[in-house]
Design an enzyme around this catalytic site. Sequence first.
Site, PDB file in Angstrom:
ATOM      1  N   ASP A 129       7.796  -6.567  -8.285  1.00 18.30           N
ATOM      2  CA  ASP A 129       7.263  -6.065  -7.020  1.00 18.30           C
ATOM      3  C   ASP A 129       7.437  -7.086  -5.907  1.00 18.30           C
ATOM      4  O   ASP A 129       6.822  -8.144  -5.935  1.00 18.30           O
ATOM      5  CB  ASP A 129       5.777  -5.737  -7.229  1.00 18.30           C
ATOM      6  CG  ASP A 129       5.144  -5.133  -5.997  1.00 18.30           C
ATOM      7  OD1 ASP A 129       5.766  -4.246  -5.400  1.00 18.30           O
ATOM      8  OD2 ASP A 129       4.034  -5.547  -5.640  1.00 18.30           O
ATOM      9  N   CYS A 186      -1.385  -1.227   4.688  1.00 18.77           N
ATOM     10  CA  CYS A 186      -0.129  -1.915   4.998  1.00 18.77           C
ATOM     11  C   CYS A 186       0.121  -1.854   6.503  1.00 18.77           C
ATOM     12  O   CYS A 186      -0.015  -0.795   7.114  1.00 18.77           O
ATOM     13  CB  CYS A 186       1.029  -1.250   4.255  1.00 18.77           C
ATOM     14  SG  CYS A 186       2.618  -2.044   4.547  1.00 18.77           S
ATOM     15  N   THR A 188       3.104  -3.290   7.779  1.00 16.92           N
ATOM     16  CA  THR A 188       4.511  -3.676   7.937  1.00 16.92           C
ATOM     17  C   THR A 188       5.165  -2.955   9.115  1.00 16.92           C
ATOM     18  O   THR A 188       5.922  -3.546   9.882  1.00 16.92           O
ATOM     19  CB  THR A 188       5.287  -3.386   6.638  1.00 16.92           C
ATOM     20  OG1 THR A 188       4.801  -4.259   5.612  1.00 16.92           O
ATOM     21  CG2 THR A 188       6.781  -3.603   6.816  1.00 16.92           C
ATOM     22  N   MET A 269      -1.836  -6.469  -0.161  1.00 19.09           N
ATOM     23  CA  MET A 269      -1.440  -7.694  -0.847  1.00 19.09           C
ATOM     24  C   MET A 269      -0.687  -8.665   0.061  1.00 19.09           C
ATOM     25  O   MET A 269      -0.368  -9.781  -0.352  1.00 19.09           O
ATOM     26  CB  MET A 269      -0.623  -7.356  -2.095  1.00 19.09           C
ATOM     27  CG  MET A 269      -1.424  -6.612  -3.165  1.00 19.09           C
ATOM     28  SD  MET A 269      -3.000  -7.405  -3.569  1.00 19.09           S
ATOM     29  CE  MET A 269      -2.418  -8.862  -4.435  1.00 19.09           C
ATOM     30  N   TYR A 285       5.188 -19.692   8.863  1.00 16.77           N
ATOM     31  CA  TYR A 285       6.445 -19.010   9.197  1.00 16.77           C
ATOM     32  C   TYR A 285       6.350 -17.494   9.021  1.00 16.77           C
ATOM     33  O   TYR A 285       7.306 -16.776   9.279  1.00 16.77           O
ATOM     34  CB  TYR A 285       7.596 -19.557   8.340  1.00 16.77           C
ATOM     35  CG  TYR A 285       7.419 -19.356   6.852  1.00 16.77           C
ATOM     36  CD1 TYR A 285       7.756 -18.148   6.239  1.00 16.77           C
ATOM     37  CD2 TYR A 285       6.900 -20.370   6.054  1.00 16.77           C
ATOM     38  CE1 TYR A 285       7.567 -17.955   4.884  1.00 16.77           C
ATOM     39  CE2 TYR A 285       6.713 -20.190   4.690  1.00 16.77           C
ATOM     40  CZ  TYR A 285       7.058 -18.985   4.118  1.00 16.77           C
ATOM     41  OH  TYR A 285       6.870 -18.797   2.766  1.00 16.77           O
ATOM     42  N   SER A 314      -3.646  23.067  -9.254  1.00 19.38           N
ATOM     43  CA  SER A 314      -3.739  24.177  -8.313  1.00 19.38           C
ATOM     44  C   SER A 314      -2.437  24.344  -7.532  1.00 19.38           C
ATOM     45  O   SER A 314      -1.960  25.465  -7.324  1.00 19.38           O
ATOM     46  CB  SER A 314      -4.916  23.944  -7.359  1.00 19.38           C
ATOM     47  OG  SER A 314      -5.224  25.121  -6.649  1.00 19.38           O
TER      48      SER A 314
END
EC number: 1.7.1.7
Length: 345
Positions: A129, A186, A188, A269, A285, A314
């Site tokens: 990951d 997230c 990003t 994370m 950085y 369903s």
Amino acid sequence: MPRIDADLKLDFKDVLLRPKRSSLKSRAEVDLERTFTFRNSKQTYSGIPIIVANMDTVGTFEMAAVMSQHSMFTAIHKHYSLDDWKLFATNHPECLQNVAVSSGSGQNDLEKMTSILEAVPQVKFICLDVANGYSEHFVEFVKLVRAKFPEHTIMAGNVVTGEMVEELILSGADIIKVGVGPGSVCTTRTKTGVGYPQLSAVIECADSAHGLKGHIISDGGCTCPGDVAKAFGAGADFVMLGGMFSGHTECAGEVFERNGRKLKLFYGMSSDTAMNKHAGGVAEYRASEGKTVEVPYKGDVENTILDILGGLRSTCTYVGAAKLKELSRRATFIRVTQQHNTVFS
């Protein structure tokens, strides 16, 4: 010269599934279990293909113990120690077929993962990951892990385009994690401007993977059981969930009270919280690409599991799919401007 791709790309919120004639009498008739044989490991897996994300708030051993009872899967977060794994293997040997060891792409990650897999040989899944699965270094790392563990099933990501799905599969990965930026914690897309609408990413990546007899995980972007169904309808073999499993007893962290409400922390994370906890802070950085949120405490995860599985059954009855395997063949998406009535939202 910059290029603009004018093809429309869609997210789960942009579509609904069209109902179709069905011969099913009851939701109870729907079979949600899938059986897969993986391209490179040659291993076979049977279960309900929903995966708890390898985030340290939700991808816990406690969560895995409950998920396994429902034939569901957990990608265990990478911050457990070797001793933690040994204890879990001793106490819950029945869960080991339904968990993956997670790893980054560094040398220390590889050494730790190797020690865990040697100590707990019953675990046959590896989750590699990284935030950016497009790097040459990551492709080489996948090749290295495949050579080292030829019979383990490798999940790898994250990517959002067909050509990278193909490259990772040909490099030794079995299941590709699809999703850049759709997660609930997230950031990003706002920090970098990079991403891809999740529904279109899943449709395109599934097509590329299945052409090579590979598989994909739709990772991120689900806010409700209907989104999980849409991901499967779009061709995902597995769906990975983080935010939908947050806030439960089985999640890491303490329950705390604020203004009379019980809450738990949930964080990305790549958030400040995660990097301060595991990396000694945010390196100068880089920028934090995740957020930390306080989510309502929801009690045991059992009720959430039943809600998701009930919604999925369903969906299958509405589109005439007797098995989850048939859902993508029965799925017709319609573009919409509104998902639901918001009067009492």
